[in-house]
Design a protein around this motif. Structure first.
Motif, PDB file in Angstrom:
ATOM      1  N   ARG A  20       0.821  -1.215   0.000  1.00 29.56           N
ATOM      2  CA  ARG A  20       0.000   0.000   0.000  1.00 29.56           C
ATOM      3  C   ARG A  20       0.855   1.266   0.000  1.00 29.56           C
ATOM      4  O   ARG A  20       0.523   2.252  -0.654  1.00 29.56           O
ATOM      5  N   LEU A  21       1.970   1.216   0.734  1.00 32.62           N
ATOM      6  CA  LEU A  21       2.811   2.404   0.870  1.00 32.62           C
ATOM      7  C   LEU A  21       3.967   2.413  -0.137  1.00 32.62           C
ATOM      8  O   LEU A  21       4.862   3.241  -0.050  1.00 32.62           O
ATOM      9  N   LEU A  44       7.446   7.170   8.068  1.00 38.64           N
ATOM     10  CA  LEU A  44       6.031   7.277   7.695  1.00 38.64           C
ATOM     11  C   LEU A  44       5.423   8.522   8.318  1.00 38.64           C
ATOM     12  O   LEU A  44       5.824   8.955   9.392  1.00 38.64           O
ATOM     13  N   ASP A  48       0.697   8.621   5.074  1.00 35.26           N
ATOM     14  CA  ASP A  48       0.786   7.164   5.140  1.00 35.26           C
ATOM     15  C   ASP A  48      -0.278   6.599   6.077  1.00 35.26           C
ATOM     16  O   ASP A  48      -0.864   5.554   5.804  1.00 35.26           O
ATOM     17  N   GLU A  51      -3.405   6.379   4.207  1.00 32.10           N
ATOM     18  CA  GLU A  51      -3.355   5.230   3.303  1.00 32.10           C
ATOM     19  C   GLU A  51      -3.672   3.935   4.057  1.00 32.10           C
ATOM     20  O   GLU A  51      -4.403   3.079   3.561  1.00 32.10           O
TER      21      GLU A  51
END
Length: 90
Positions: A20-21, A44, A48, A51
């Motif tokens: 995802r990141l 992060l 983030d 997300e």
């Protein structure tokens, strides 16, 4: 797919977080579930976190609207797995 324990969720969440990141310099096995997700080590930030919030909703049907709750469960992969285990559709 049914997962029954927090230990089952941890590797799954590690993969989902890294994907995802867009963190491609790290393998899921390298991500320590006890390591803080945010801060100097990972770099992060709040984007983030957003997300990860979207990821939790998409994968587990978990809606997090309170930033205090988000901070509490996004401490590390283990706290995230515990929250998903208690509250998610797994």
């Amino acid at each position: 797919m049914m997962h029954t324990t927090i230990e089952d969720l941890i590797p799954q969440l590690k993969s989902q977080i890294l994907e995802r990141l867009d963190i491609d310099y790290m393998d899921p096995e390298e991500l320590d579930e006890e390591m803080p997700l945010f801060g100097e080590v990972t770099g992060l930030d709040s984007i983030d976190a957003l997300e990860l919030t979207v990821m939790l909703e998409q994968h587990y049907g978990i809606k997090i609207t309170d930033s205090k709750v988000a901070r509490k469960i996004m401490v590390n992969v283990r706290t995230l797995a515990e929250y998903v285990y208690e509250n998610g559709q797994i």
